[in-house]
Design a protein around this motif. Structure first.
Motif, short mmCIF file in Angstrom:
data_model
loop_
_atom_site.label_atom_id
_atom_site.label_comp_id
_atom_site.label_asym_id
_atom_site.label_seq_id
_atom_site.Cartn_x
_atom_site.Cartn_y
_atom_site.Cartn_z
N VAL A 178 0.80 -1.09 0.10
CA VAL A 178 0.03 -0.07 -0.13
C VAL A 178 0.90 1.34 -0.02
CG1 VAL A 178 -1.80 1.29 1.14
CG2 VAL A 178 -1.70 -1.28 1.48
N PRO A 179 0.80 1.91 -0.93
CA PRO A 179 1.72 3.26 -1.12
C PRO A 179 1.46 4.26 0.01
CG PRO A 179 0.96 2.80 -3.18
CD PRO A 179 0.13 1.90 -2.12
N GLN A 180 2.30 4.77 0.93
CA GLN A 180 2.08 5.35 1.82
C GLN A 180 1.57 7.00 1.60
OE1 GLN A 180 2.68 4.76 4.92
NE2 GLN A 180 1.76 6.74 5.48
N PRO A 181 1.68 7.54 0.33
CA PRO A 181 1.01 8.88 0.09
C PRO A 181 -0.24 8.64 0.07
CG PRO A 181 3.01 8.48 -1.45
CD PRO A 181 2.91 7.07 -0.49
N LEU A 182 -1.03 7.28 -0.42
CA LEU A 182 -2.22 7.24 -0.49
C LEU A 182 -3.01 7.24 0.89
CD1 LEU A 182 -2.77 4.39 -3.36
CD2 LEU A 182 -2.66 6.90 -3.45
N ILE A 183 -2.45 6.78 1.79
CA ILE A 183 -2.83 6.62 3.23
C ILE A 183 -2.83 8.13 3.81
CG2 ILE A 183 -2.26 5.82 5.70
CD1 ILE A 183 -0.90 3.35 4.36
N ASP A 184 -1.68 8.92 3.38
CA ASP A 184 -1.56 10.14 3.76
C ASP A 184 -2.66 11.03 3.36
OD1 ASP A 184 0.83 9.32 5.19
OD2 ASP A 184 2.16 10.10 3.92
N ILE B 19 -7.03 0.05 9.83
CA ILE B 19 -7.14 -1.24 10.07
C ILE B 19 -7.26 -2.09 8.61
CG2 ILE B 19 -8.63 -2.97 11.05
CD1 ILE B 19 -9.37 -0.73 12.94
N ALA B 20 -6.58 -3.01 8.15
CA ALA B 20 -6.79 -3.80 6.96
C ALA B 20 -7.68 -4.98 7.07
CB ALA B 20 -5.45 -3.99 6.47
N GLN B 21 -8.38 -5.25 5.95
CA GLN B 21 -9.14 -6.16 5.84
C GLN B 21 -9.07 -6.80 4.57
OE1 GLN B 21 -13.39 -4.70 6.56
NE2 GLN B 21 -13.99 -6.69 5.92
N HIS B 22 -8.84 -8.08 4.36
CA HIS B 22 -8.87 -8.83 3.12
C HIS B 22 -9.91 -9.22 2.52
CE1 HIS B 22 -4.68 -8.31 3.64
NE2 HIS B 22 -4.52 -8.81 4.87
N LEU B 23 -10.58 -8.87 1.29
CA LEU B 23 -11.67 -9.28 0.85
C LEU B 23 -11.67 -10.44 -0.30
CD1 LEU B 23 -13.14 -5.58 0.16
CD2 LEU B 23 -13.16 -7.06 2.35
N GLY B 24 -10.37 -10.93 -0.77
CA GLY B 24 -10.65 -12.00 -1.34
C GLY B 24 -9.50 -11.87 -2.54
N GLY B 25 -9.24 -13.03 -3.31
CA GLY B 25 -8.37 -12.81 -4.34
C GLY B 25 -8.75 -12.25 -5.61
N CYS B 26 -8.10 -11.70 -6.57
CA CYS B 26 -8.44 -11.10 -7.82
C CYS B 26 -7.09 -11.09 -8.67
CB CYS B 26 -9.13 -9.55 -7.56
SG CYS B 26 -7.97 -8.50 -6.54
N VAL B 27 -7.57 -10.64 -10.12
CA VAL B 27 -6.39 -10.40 -10.84
C VAL B 27 -6.61 -9.03 -11.63
CG1 VAL B 27 -5.53 -11.17 -13.15
CG2 VAL B 27 -6.38 -12.78 -11.38
N PHE B 28 -5.39 -8.13 -11.51
CA PHE B 28 -5.18 -6.80 -12.02
C PHE B 28 -4.10 -6.68 -12.80
CE2 PHE B 28 -8.80 -5.92 -8.96
CZ PHE B 28 -9.48 -5.00 -9.61
N VAL B 29 -4.17 -5.73 -13.64
CA VAL B 29 -2.85 -5.13 -14.33
C VAL B 29 -2.02 -4.52 -13.25
CG1 VAL B 29 -3.87 -5.03 -16.85
CG2 VAL B 29 -3.85 -3.16 -15.08
N PRO B 30 -0.62 -4.48 -13.61
CA PRO B 30 0.00 -4.01 -12.27
C PRO B 30 -0.11 -2.19 -12.24
CG PRO B 30 1.47 -4.50 -13.97
CD PRO B 30 0.14 -5.15 -14.46
N LEU B 31 0.22 -1.78 -11.07
CA LEU B 31 0.47 -0.37 -10.73
C LEU B 31 1.92 -0.03 -11.13
CD1 LEU B 31 -0.70 2.28 -9.46
CD2 LEU B 31 0.75 1.23 -7.17
N VAL B 32 2.17 0.80 -12.06
CA VAL B 32 3.73 0.81 -12.58
C VAL B 32 4.00 2.31 -11.97
CG1 VAL B 32 5.21 1.12 -14.47
CG2 VAL B 32 3.20 -0.59 -14.54
N GLY B 33 5.06 2.55 -11.28
CA GLY B 33 5.38 3.84 -10.94
C GLY B 33 6.13 3.89 -9.61
N LYS B 34 6.37 4.92 -9.03
CA LYS B 34 7.24 5.19 -7.85
C LYS B 34 7.00 4.12 -6.73
CE LYS B 34 9.32 8.37 -4.80
NZ LYS B 34 9.21 9.74 -4.22
N TYR B 35 5.74 4.07 -6.32
CA TYR B 35 5.35 3.18 -5.38
C TYR B 35 4.84 1.75 -5.85
CZ TYR B 35 6.22 7.04 -2.30
OH TYR B 35 7.12 8.18 -1.57
N GLY B 36 5.01 1.69 -7.16
CA GLY B 36 4.50 0.27 -7.83
C GLY B 36 5.42 -0.70 -8.03
N HIS B 37 5.24 -1.51 -9.20
CA HIS B 37 6.02 -2.54 -9.61
C HIS B 37 7.21 -2.00 -10.31
CE1 HIS B 37 4.06 -5.96 -7.78
NE2 HIS B 37 2.73 -5.18 -8.25
#
Ligand code: SAM
Length: 212
Positions: free
Chosen positions: A158-164, A194-212
Motif C-alpha cells: 500500500v503506497p504511503q502517499p495514499l494513506i496520507d 485497519i486492513a481487511q482482506h476481501l479475497g483474491g483477484c487479478v489486475f494489471v500492475p500499478l507501475v510507478g514510484k510506489y508500484g512495480h
C-alpha cells in the motif's frame, strides 16, 4: 441499443450476490458501458469480463467494479480518488454514486488512455469527474484529503502517499500483490488504519514510484 443486455447482466449480478444495494443497481443502469469500449468489442459490452482498451490495459469486469463500489460504501457528496482511469467507466459509475454534490478525481499514467477516457466521460454526460495524467502511485496531492481512494491495478504494497491523502475517517481499497492479488480494504479512523482482506483477484500492475 444494449438495454436488454444491460438488464440481463444486472439481474445476473444481483443473483450472484455482487449487487447488494439499490444505489449501485441504479448507478450501473445509468452508465452505458458500451460507450467506454472500443468499436471492435462493443458486442461484448454486457458480458461479465474485462476487455482490452489499448496500451495493454483493460476495462475491469463489471462484477469487479460492483465489488469495489459495494466495499467502499460510497455516499452522496463525497470526494473520491481513483488510481488507474483506463476507459473512465469505473469513474463514471462512482460519479453516479457521489451525485452532483460529489467529485471524482482520477489519474492515469497513459496520456492516450486519459484522453479517450475524458472523451468517453463527456459523451456520456458525466460532469463530476476530473481526469489527470501522471503517476497515481504517489496519489494526487493537489486535491487531498479524499473520503475514499481506490486503486484499479495491483500494487506491491500500500503506497504511503495514499494513506496520507486519505481523509480521517476514510476508506482505501487496493489490490495488493502481483497480477494475482488480494483485494485489501484499509479503514482509517482516529489516526489508525485497519486492513481487511476481501479475497483474491487479478489486475494489471500499478507501475510507478510506489508500484512495480
Ligand atoms: N478503471 C478502469 C476502467 O474502468 O476502465 C480500468 C483500469 S485498468 C484495470 C488499470 C489502469 O491503471 C490502466 O489503465 C493502467 O494504465 C493504469 N495504471 C497503472 N499504473 C498506474 C499509475 N502509476 N498511475 C496511474 N495509472 C496507472
Amino acid at each position: 441499443m444494449f438495454e436488454k443486455e444491460k438488464q440481463r447482466l444486472v439481474t445476473q449480478l444481483i443473483d450472484q450476490g455482487y449487487i447488494k444495494t439499490d444505489e449501485i443497481k441504479q448507478g450501473f443502469l445509468k452508465v452505458p458501458r458500451e460507450e467506454f469500449i472500443p468499436n471492435s468489442m462493443k458486442d461484448f459490452s454486457y458480458v461479465d469480463t474485462p476487455l482490452d482498451i489499448g496500451n495493454g490495459q483493460t476495462i475491469s469486469a463489471p462484477h469487479m467494479v460492483v465489488i469495489m463500489c459495494e466495499a467502499l460504501d460510497i455516499k452522496k457528496g463525497q470526494k473520491i480518488l481513483e488510481i488507474g482511469t483506463g476507459s473512465g467507466y469505473h469513474a463514471a459509475i462512482v460519479a453516479q454514486l457521489v451525485g452532483r454534490t460529489g467529485q471524482v478525481y482520477t489519474i492515469e499514467r497513459f496520456e492516450s488512455l486519459a484522453k479517450k477516457a475524458k472523451k468517453n466521460l463527456e459523451q456520456t454526460g458525466c460532469t463530476n469527474v476530473i481526469v489527470e495524467v501522471g503517476d497515481g502511485s504517489c496519489g494526487l496531492p493537489e486535491y487531498q484529503p479524499y473520503d475514499r481512494i481506490y486503486v484499479t491495478c495491483a500494487a506491491p504494497c500500500v503506497p504511503q502517499p495514499l494513506i496520507d491523502q486519505l481523509q480521517d475517517p476514510g476508506k482505501l481499497l487496493i489490490p495488493v500483490g502481483n497480477m494475482y492479488c488480494e483485494l485489501t480494504l484499509l479503514e482509517k479512523t482516529e489516526g489508525h488504519t485497519i486492513a481487511q482482506h476481501l479475497g483474491g483477484c487479478v489486475f494489471v500492475p500499478l507501475v510507478g514510484k510506489y508500484g512495480h
